[in-house]
Motif scaffolding. Structure first.
Motif, PDB file in Angstrom:
ATOM      1  N   GLU A  14      -0.410  -7.054  -1.548  1.00  0.00           N
ATOM      2  CA  GLU A  14      -0.242  -5.806  -0.816  1.00  0.00           C
ATOM      3  C   GLU A  14       0.763  -4.883  -1.496  1.00  0.00           C
ATOM      4  O   GLU A  14       0.584  -3.664  -1.527  1.00  0.00           O
ATOM      5  CB  GLU A  14       0.214  -6.089   0.622  1.00  0.00           C
ATOM      6  N   LEU A  18      -0.102  -1.139  -2.933  1.00  0.00           N
ATOM      7  CA  LEU A  18       0.632   0.017  -2.434  1.00  0.00           C
ATOM      8  C   LEU A  18       1.186   0.844  -3.588  1.00  0.00           C
ATOM      9  O   LEU A  18       1.116   2.082  -3.573  1.00  0.00           O
ATOM     10  CB  LEU A  18       1.768  -0.439  -1.512  1.00  0.00           C
ATOM     11  N   ALA A  75       7.962  -5.654   0.364  1.00  0.00           N
ATOM     12  CA  ALA A  75       6.607  -6.196   0.329  1.00  0.00           C
ATOM     13  C   ALA A  75       6.632  -7.642  -0.144  1.00  0.00           C
ATOM     14  O   ALA A  75       5.665  -8.133  -0.728  1.00  0.00           O
ATOM     15  CB  ALA A  75       5.715  -5.352  -0.576  1.00  0.00           C
ATOM     16  N   LEU A 101       6.530  -4.075   4.850  1.00  0.00           N
ATOM     17  CA  LEU A 101       5.071  -4.146   4.748  1.00  0.00           C
ATOM     18  C   LEU A 101       4.605  -5.498   5.263  1.00  0.00           C
ATOM     19  O   LEU A 101       5.062  -6.549   4.806  1.00  0.00           O
ATOM     20  CB  LEU A 101       4.630  -3.957   3.293  1.00  0.00           C
ATOM     21  N   GLU A 263      -0.488  -1.781   5.804  1.00  0.00           N
ATOM     22  CA  GLU A 263      -0.451  -0.948   4.606  1.00  0.00           C
ATOM     23  C   GLU A 263      -0.734   0.521   4.913  1.00  0.00           C
ATOM     24  O   GLU A 263      -0.009   1.411   4.445  1.00  0.00           O
ATOM     25  CB  GLU A 263      -1.459  -1.445   3.565  1.00  0.00           C
ATOM     26  N   TYR A 267       1.906   3.460   4.295  1.00  0.00           N
ATOM     27  CA  TYR A 267       1.534   4.496   3.332  1.00  0.00           C
ATOM     28  C   TYR A 267       1.698   5.883   3.952  1.00  0.00           C
ATOM     29  O   TYR A 267       2.271   6.794   3.336  1.00  0.00           O
ATOM     30  CB  TYR A 267       0.097   4.263   2.880  1.00  0.00           C
TER      31      TYR A 267
END
Length: 728
Positions: A14, A18, A75, A101, A263, A267
């Motif tokens: 992930e 990202l 993350a 995240l 995510e 974002y």
């Protein structure tokens, strides 16, 4: 205004996704990974910078202070609880926004609206084959009381602790990342080869079932890691194989300390922080990567791990035929091209290719055929994105012949002169004269014999002191040889191949770097060929302000005293000695041979005639012009307006020329000096001063842009040079 970057502490799929998604939107990121393996799996991408190494709270805070970051994204793996705590604390200390995240717990299922992991959890629970634990200790103590092999898929971080609690490593089969660190952790607890599965996911249900069968496992130990961690596929495999699933609970589940975002939500939060408008459609073009790699001296054992990984993952390899021949251990398709235009044309014709490697021998940053290739390839490939995705170009350096040979000889090379005579002019004697240690790359045995003859002559003339020569032949290849040789032995060698020399000179580091050779050291003809005397010559050279890669025209060179002193000042510069008198040209050749000057060429012509065929100069010295000084300077300044000019004169007639030149070039800060030198001499019991002829010295130009003019005049490294062949 430049966009502020985002600092991402990654370690998960992930986190990588990202970073690429933000880069596609124009938001740069700095991605921090703990291990070299974490850096390797990061696809190169414009706008994504990777930093490698484990950090504690202080190191994290220091990293946050180095840039003006927009925010920090955590993350890391959900089970890396301590790391997350350190990141959060560092963010609080540096007053930066902390965004967590989260891995998606939902997973795809054959039945719409269902969670696949929940489906398999329910089935396993009905059969009494699913158990949850809060930590590794609980799971290990549970297994200690039960028999049967265990397939452990929780990684290597707590492997030592788990093994100690279990107290029976023979039952243990582990699946870890294919990194040296992870494999070492397995070996340290006593696991043998068949108990270690070092592979990179993701894994399908079928693959998980295969691992369970191979281990003959009764138990599967996993983490509650969501879809990205392959959690549903592991549960399904356990259900199909009749294994008991032991699950370590997500330590962050149910925690209210930190807001965990999926995510898309995270974002959108970053886009909001950046001040950008939200996209109607989020599209990130597919990534294609061309790697420019140095393969080292030649053998597979001398390739770096990153280069080897790139070669193994490539869909196509480019290189010269000799380089590709050295890559015979790889089954990857190969194309014998190495020029930028050819590579770009081939990739344009094959839009489905996503990973390509252009391979060069040695270290591509050291006298390489790949010189300047990265920038050129990025430009050529920039128009290919619409066909198959966005191209990025990365560079992976290899081991050079110099570092390889120095290591084999046990010689420190940090102060050595590093030279290449492969397809290029190289002043070998000049470098050896002024350096205690030189490493030299050669193209073949004939060149080696020539250098052996030159070194022998220089030693015999007293130009060089005691020298020791070490020869490296076909380094790292099966036919490799390394030995100490004499200059006579070099001249007798016949075997073709690539040679590297290490030359140690006992007097090299003690040579004078300043001009001032005595007049008596030069061959002279006093009446017919004048010479610029030592004191005037020394001052004239200082006024020339020669730079490292100078190109000097010495017009009216006479005996060559200025040419030779200039050539000796810097072995990487070059002198063109221009002289119209045949008698003086012969004297020039005698003095060139006497001092064994390689970086000097004699041009028999009357300037400015004959100058057009020469490379443009950075410096001009006029010791004699036959009344054509203004023509000469005008001609030279057409070639290089920033040329530095120094001119001497003795006669009143030439002084008139200097006056005219000062008027014409008044905007270039001309400086005129009148010099009177007297030399002491002994006459019986007395010491008298004997006056020399007064000399006028004019200098101007070159004050602005001389560095730029030198840079523009330096020859480019030939594409496909020595590094287009194995052995550099």
């Amino acid at each position: 205004m430049d966009m502020k970057p985002v600092l991402i502490f990654s370690g998960t799929t992930e986190g990588r996704k990202l970073a690429y998604r933000l880069a596609a939107r124009g938001i740069p990121s700095v991605v921090s990974v703990a291990t070299d393996y974490g850096a390797e799996v990061m696809e190169p991408h414009a706008g994504v910078e990777v930093i490698e190494g484990r950090m504690d709270r202080e190191a994290m805070a220091e990293a946050m202070r180095r840039r003006d970051f927009l925010c920090v994204v955590d993350a890391t793996h959900p089970f890396a609880v301590l790391v997350s705590q350190e990141i959060k604390a560092a963010c609080e200390h540096e007053a930066l926004s902390y965004l967590r995240l989260s891995r998606s717990a939902q997973s795809k299922s054959p039945e719409p609206g269902q969670d696949a992991a929940a489906v398999w959890e329910e089935e396993l629970q009905q059969k009494g084959r699913l158990h949850f634990f809060d930590d590794v200790k609980e799971a290990a103590l549970y297994l200690r009381e039960r028999e049967g092999n265990i397939l452990l898929t929780t990684g290597s971080k707590e492997l030592r602790r788990f093994s100690a609690l279990l107290d029976d490593e023979k039952r243990l089969y582990v699946r870890v990342l294919p990194s040296i660190e992870a494999i070492r952790a397995c070996e340290e607890i006593g696991l043998c080869g068949k108990q270690i599965f070092a592979v990179q996911g993701p894994f399908s249900t079928a693959m998980n079932r295969a691992f369970l069968k191979h281990a003959d496992a009764r138990f599967l130990l996993t983490k509650e890691s969501g879809e990205a961690g392959g959690y549903p596929q592991k549960l399904e495999a356990a259900a199909c194989e009749g294994a008991v699933a032991l699950v370590l609970r997500d330590p962050e589940r149910g925690s209210s300390d930190v807001e965990r975002m999926q995510e898309q939500d995270l974002y959108e939060r970053i886009i909001s922080l950046s001040g950008m408008e939200q996209e109607v459609k989020d599209y990130a073009p597919a990534l294609r990567c061309l790697t420019i790699a140095g393969m080292g001296p030649g053998s597979r054992m001398e390739r770096t791990r990153k280069v080897q990984r790139a070669l193994e993952q490539a869909e196509i390899l480019f290189g010269a035929e000799t380089v590709l021949k050295a890559l015979s251990d790889l089954a990857t398709p190969k194309e014998a091209v190495y020029r930028a235009e050819e590579i770009a044309a081939w990739l344009s014709a094959h839009p489905k290719i996503r990973r390509a490697v252009a391979v060069y021998a040695g270290d591509i940053g050291f006298y390489s055929g790949a010189s300047g290739l990265q920038k050129k390839m990025q430009t050529l490939l920039s128009g290919n994105g619409e066909q198959g995705g966005t191209w990025t170009v990365q560079v992976l350096n290899g081991i050079s012949s110099v570092s390889y040979l120095a290591g084999r000889l046990g010689i420190c090379w940090q102060n050595a002169a590093l030279l290449s005579a492969h397809g290029r002019r190289c002043n070998v004697i000049g470098h050896v004269r002024t350096h205690g240690c030189c490493f030299l790359l050669l193209s073949g045995v004939s060149q080696l014999r020539q250098i052996g003859a030159g070194l022998e002559q220089a030693s015999a003339c007293g130009i060089l002191g005691t020298i020791r020569i070490y020869v490296g032949y076909q380094l790292s290849c099966p036919e490799e040889k390394i030995w100490q040789a004499t200059t006579e032995e070099l001249q007798r060698l016949e075997a073709e191949g690539l040679y590297t020399l290490c030359i140690l000179h006992s007097d090299g580091d003690g040579k004078s770097l300043l001009p001032g050779i005595a007049d008596a050291a030069f061959q002279r003809r006093r009446r017919s060929v004048p010479m610029t005397k030592e004191e005037i010559r020394t001052l004239a050279l200082c006024k020339l302000r020669l730079s490292r890669h100078f190109v000097l025209y010495d017009v009216g060179a006479g005996t060559g005293s200025v040419s030779i002193e200039a050539a000796l000042c810097c072995e990487e510069g070059f002198v063109y000695s221009i002289e119209k008198k045949p008698e003086a040209c012969e004297l020039l050749r005698q003095n060139q041979r006497r001092f064994l000057i390689d970086n000097m060429e004699i041009v028999e012509a009357e300037a400015p005639d004959g100058l057009d065929r020469l490379p443009a100069p950075t410096h001009l010295f006029i010791g004699g012009s036959s009344g054509r000084a203004e023509e000469i300077i005008a001609k030279v300044q057409e070639r290089n307006p920033q040329v530095r000019v120094v001119m001497t004169c003795v006669s009143l007639e030439t002084l008139g020329e200097l006056k005219a030149l000062m008027r014409r070039y008044g905007d270039q800060a001309p400086e005129l000096l009148q010099l009177q030198v007297s030399r002491g001499k002994t006459l019986g019991a007395y010491h008298l001063l004997e006056g020399q002829n007064p000399v006028f010295l004019l200098s101007f130009g070159g004050e602005k842009g001389i560095a730029e003019s030198i840079s523009s005049l330096e020859p480019e490294e030939k594409e496909g040079g020595r590094d287009a062949k194995p052995g550099n």
